[in-house]
Design an enzyme around this catalytic site. Structure first.
Site, PDB file in Angstrom:
ATOM      1  N   SER A   1      -3.310   5.297   3.077  1.00 42.48           N
ATOM      2  CA  SER A   1      -2.581   5.915   1.997  1.00 42.48           C
ATOM      3  C   SER A   1      -3.469   6.429   1.034  1.00 42.48           C
ATOM      4  O   SER A   1      -3.131   7.024  -0.167  1.00 42.48           O
ATOM      5  CB  SER A   1      -2.741   4.306   1.113  1.00 42.48           C
ATOM      6  OG  SER A   1      -3.994   3.451   1.641  1.00 42.48           O
TER       7      SER A   1
ATOM      8  N   HIS B   1       3.593   7.186   5.277  1.00 44.32           N
ATOM      9  CA  HIS B   1       2.922   6.121   4.479  1.00 44.32           C
ATOM     10  C   HIS B   1       4.036   5.252   4.147  1.00 44.32           C
ATOM     11  O   HIS B   1       4.893   5.550   3.065  1.00 44.32           O
ATOM     12  CB  HIS B   1       2.409   6.689   3.255  1.00 44.32           C
ATOM     13  CG  HIS B   1       1.632   5.819   2.372  1.00 44.32           C
ATOM     14  ND1 HIS B   1       1.446   6.032   1.052  1.00 44.32           N
ATOM     15  CD2 HIS B   1       1.003   4.532   2.725  1.00 44.32           C
ATOM     16  CE1 HIS B   1       0.885   4.981   0.252  1.00 44.32           C
ATOM     17  NE2 HIS B   1       0.745   4.091   1.392  1.00 44.32           N
TER      18      HIS B   1
ATOM     19  N   GLU C   1       6.595   7.622   2.353  1.00 49.47           N
ATOM     20  CA  GLU C   1       6.103   8.998   1.632  1.00 49.47           C
ATOM     21  C   GLU C   1       5.641   9.719   3.087  1.00 49.47           C
ATOM     22  O   GLU C   1       4.832   9.081   4.070  1.00 49.47           O
ATOM     23  CB  GLU C   1       4.786   8.673   0.925  1.00 49.47           C
ATOM     24  CG  GLU C   1       4.221   9.661   0.011  1.00 49.47           C
ATOM     25  CD  GLU C   1       3.558   9.089  -1.027  1.00 49.47           C
ATOM     26  OE1 GLU C   1       3.060   9.781  -2.017  1.00 49.47           O
ATOM     27  OE2 GLU C   1       2.574   8.067  -0.616  1.00 49.47           O
TER      28      GLU C   1
HETATM   29  N1  CAA Z   1       8.110  -9.203   5.098  1.00 48.88           N
HETATM   30  C1  CAA Z   1       9.196  -9.327   5.362  1.00 48.88           C
HETATM   31  N2  CAA Z   1       9.877  -9.762   4.237  1.00 48.88           N
HETATM   32  C2  CAA Z   1       9.192 -10.104   3.061  1.00 48.88           C
HETATM   33  C3  CAA Z   1       7.889 -10.206   3.086  1.00 48.88           C
HETATM   34  C4  CAA Z   1       7.228  -9.812   4.042  1.00 48.88           C
HETATM   35  N3  CAA Z   1       5.929  -9.867   4.305  1.00 48.88           N
HETATM   36  N4  CAA Z   1       7.569 -10.656   1.710  1.00 48.88           N
HETATM   37  C5  CAA Z   1       8.787 -10.713   1.031  1.00 48.88           C
HETATM   38  N5  CAA Z   1       9.757 -10.468   1.957  1.00 48.88           N
HETATM   39  C6  CAA Z   1      11.266 -10.626   1.552  1.00 48.88           C
HETATM   40  C7  CAA Z   1      11.733 -11.996   1.329  1.00 48.88           C
HETATM   41  O1  CAA Z   1      11.908 -12.664   2.615  1.00 48.88           O
HETATM   42  C8  CAA Z   1      13.004 -11.857   0.734  1.00 48.88           C
HETATM   43  O2  CAA Z   1      13.894 -11.575   1.356  1.00 48.88           O
HETATM   44  P1  CAA Z   1      15.413 -11.863   1.054  1.00 48.88           P
HETATM   45  O3  CAA Z   1      16.004 -11.160  -0.127  1.00 48.88           O
HETATM   46  O4  CAA Z   1      16.199 -11.514   2.160  1.00 48.88           O
HETATM   47  O5  CAA Z   1      15.462 -13.339   0.831  1.00 48.88           O
HETATM   48  C9  CAA Z   1      12.600 -10.406  -0.212  1.00 48.88           C
HETATM   49  O6  CAA Z   1      11.727  -9.783   0.594  1.00 48.88           O
HETATM   50  C10 CAA Z   1      12.228 -11.124  -1.550  1.00 48.88           C
HETATM   51  O7  CAA Z   1      11.105 -11.667  -1.604  1.00 48.88           O
HETATM   52  P2  CAA Z   1      11.002 -13.038  -2.587  1.00 48.88           P
HETATM   53  O8  CAA Z   1      12.513 -13.612  -3.067  1.00 48.88           O
HETATM   54  O9  CAA Z   1      10.020 -14.167  -1.865  1.00 48.88           O
HETATM   55  O10 CAA Z   1      10.001 -12.618  -3.827  1.00 48.88           O
HETATM   56  P3  CAA Z   1      10.263 -11.408  -4.728  1.00 48.88           P
HETATM   57  O11 CAA Z   1      11.789 -11.197  -5.344  1.00 48.88           O
HETATM   58  O12 CAA Z   1       9.348 -11.542  -5.828  1.00 48.88           O
HETATM   59  O13 CAA Z   1       9.948 -10.052  -3.861  1.00 48.88           O
HETATM   60  C11 CAA Z   1       8.720  -8.461  -3.281  1.00 48.88           C
HETATM   61  C12 CAA Z   1       8.847  -9.775  -3.230  1.00 48.88           C
HETATM   62  C13 CAA Z   1       9.624  -7.625  -2.569  1.00 48.88           C
HETATM   63  C14 CAA Z   1       7.345  -8.224  -2.743  1.00 48.88           C
HETATM   64  C15 CAA Z   1       8.424  -7.859  -4.777  1.00 48.88           C
HETATM   65  O14 CAA Z   1       7.760  -8.888  -5.566  1.00 48.88           O
HETATM   66  C16 CAA Z   1       8.045  -6.530  -5.016  1.00 48.88           C
HETATM   67  O15 CAA Z   1       8.819  -5.679  -4.937  1.00 48.88           O
HETATM   68  N6  CAA Z   1       6.742  -6.224  -5.552  1.00 48.88           N
HETATM   69  C17 CAA Z   1       6.227  -5.172  -5.566  1.00 48.88           C
HETATM   70  C18 CAA Z   1       5.937  -4.581  -4.212  1.00 48.88           C
HETATM   71  C19 CAA Z   1       5.212  -3.314  -4.240  1.00 48.88           C
HETATM   72  O16 CAA Z   1       4.867  -2.448  -5.280  1.00 48.88           O
HETATM   73  N7  CAA Z   1       4.789  -2.698  -3.102  1.00 48.88           N
HETATM   74  C20 CAA Z   1       4.065  -1.443  -2.855  1.00 48.88           C
HETATM   75  C21 CAA Z   1       2.722  -1.732  -2.805  1.00 48.88           C
HETATM   76  S1  CAA Z   1       1.875  -0.226  -2.739  1.00 48.88           S
HETATM   77  C22 CAA Z   1       1.849   0.059  -1.197  1.00 48.88           C
HETATM   78  O17 CAA Z   1       2.336  -0.648  -0.254  1.00 48.88           O
HETATM   79  C23 CAA Z   1       1.126   1.246  -0.722  1.00 48.88           C
HETATM   80  C24 CAA Z   1      -0.388   1.363  -0.682  1.00 48.88           C
HETATM   81  O18 CAA Z   1      -0.888   2.337  -0.320  1.00 48.88           O
HETATM   82  C25 CAA Z   1      -1.406   0.664  -1.551  1.00 48.88           C
END
Ligand code: CAA
Length: 303
Positions: free
Chosen positions: A138, A161, A173
């Site tokens: 990252s 990424h 990315e």
């Molecule tokens: N693996 C697979 N699927 C997952 C999961 C996982 N670990 N966690 C959640 N899901 C799925 C759920 O099963 C659900 O699927 P359906 O819609 O088919 O039911 C969907 O994601 C939504 O989950 P929830 O309804 O339980 O919860 P939510 O609506 O709060 O969504 C989230 C969860 C998608 C994580 C949402 O909160 C979100 O988009 N959060 C922000 C995530 C983000 O910003 N990610 C980037 C982080 S930075 C990074 O990764 C890069 C880095 O270098 C640091």
């Protein structure tokens, strides 16, 4: 550096056997999309057999939800799991033509791993590229990672990424190192598209695009908490309801892992030498306390 944002969609990825190193939260997600979306055989390597077993079981439960929602059949789920070959030795990757490394965000570990992978993967044919060796880093410069392998291999090294959770987030990315061959860039973008992702290209600059923008925001939220400006809940509510972020910054930092957040802030701070990127003292303290976020059961919230 090619800045064209729309990739050449005519190139095919050409991958026959895919490899992932590291069965953490990113590695297992990458393995999942490779097998369940692209249909590739996947060699998944981790030093811990126990973690491999636990994470493949987790993947099985995620795919079971897809079956329950009618997105795949039980047969497709079983076939996707069958295509995963767990291994505890890097030598299992010898026949892979595309390997993604997703081990911890520690430069010493990653550079040593790339040196070892250089010895394990097939030698690139003279004048040709591949097997492709991608890093899910990252924030570590890809040019430095590519510099840790032989010059013949360096042209096949690239940054790929993914965002967490990998099966859900649409972005990949893509970061070419200075040494990366154009064909490697195009084939990596083609593989990401086959995984159902949209790609964005970034030059090999600290934090690339995603973490150059995201991490200072998370770090500033931790500064606000450290200065006693507001509770974690109120800080997160402001960004969730005021800016429509799906998660507040402190919850998101917990979700990414506070050790990872700190490692990325340190890269930004050291590489730019600019005090605006200094890690929040409270972030350093939490990592020292072992309060690493969701995976540790405690971060800014309890899990
Ligand atoms: N693996 C697979 N699927 C997952 C999961 C996982 N670990 N966690 C959640 N899901 C799925 C759920 O099963 C659900 O699927 P359906 O819609 O088919 O039911 C969907 O994601 C939504 O989950 P929830 O309804 O339980 O919860 P939510 O609506 O709060 O969504 C989230 C969860 C998608 C994580 C949402 O909160 C979100 O988009 N959060 C922000 C995530 C983000 O910003 N990610 C980037 C982080 S930075 C990074 O990764 C890069 C880095 O270098 C640091």
């Amino acid at each position: 550096f090619a800045t064209a944002s729309s990739a050449d969609a005519s190139t095919e990825h050409g991958v026959k056997k895919f490899g992932v190193v590291g069965a953490g939260q990113m590695g297992i997600g990458i393995a999942q999309v490779a097998t369940s979306v692209v249909g590739l055989p996947v060699v998944l390597v981790d030093t811990s057999a126990e973690r491999l077993e636990k994470q493949i079981a987790f993947m099985g439960s995620v795919l079971a939800k897809d079956v329950a929602k009618g997105r795949m059949t039980e047969e497709q789920r079983a076939a996707a799991l069958d295509r995963i070959v767990p291994a505890t030795s890097l030598s299992a990757l010898a026949e892979c033509d595309f390997v993604v490394e997703a081990v911890s965000e520690d430069p010493a570990i990653k550079l040593e791993l790339f040196r070892q992978l250089d010895g394990v993967l097939a030698a690139p044919a003279p004048g040709a590229v591949g097997p492709i060796l991608a890093s899910n880093t990252s924030s570590i410069p890809l040019t430095r990672i590519a510099g840790s392998v032989s010059a013949a291999r360096a042209t096949s090294v690239i940054g790929m990424h993914f965002m967490n959770p990998v099966p859900v987030m649409e972005l990949v990315e893509v970061i070419p190192a200075l040494q990366t061959a154009d064909e490697v860039l195009l084939r990596t973008e083609a593989l990401a598209r086959a995984m159902g992702k949209t790609t964005a290209r970034s030059a090999d600059a600290p934090g690339f695009i995603a973490n150059r923008l995201l991490m200072p925001m998370l770090n500033e939220a931790i500064m606000c908490l450290g200065e006693g400006i507001a509770t974690p809940e109120d800080i997160d509510t402001v960004m969730r309801l005021g800016m429509r972020h799906p998660m507040g910054p402190l919850k998101l930092a917990d979700f990414i892992g506070l050790d990872t957040c700190l490692a990325i802030m340190r890269v930004l701070y050291n590489e730019f030498g600019d005090p605006k990127f200094r890690p929040a003292p409270l972030l350093v303290r939490y990592v020292e306390a072992g309060w690493l976020g969701k995976k540790a059961g405690r971060g800014f919230y309890q899990y």
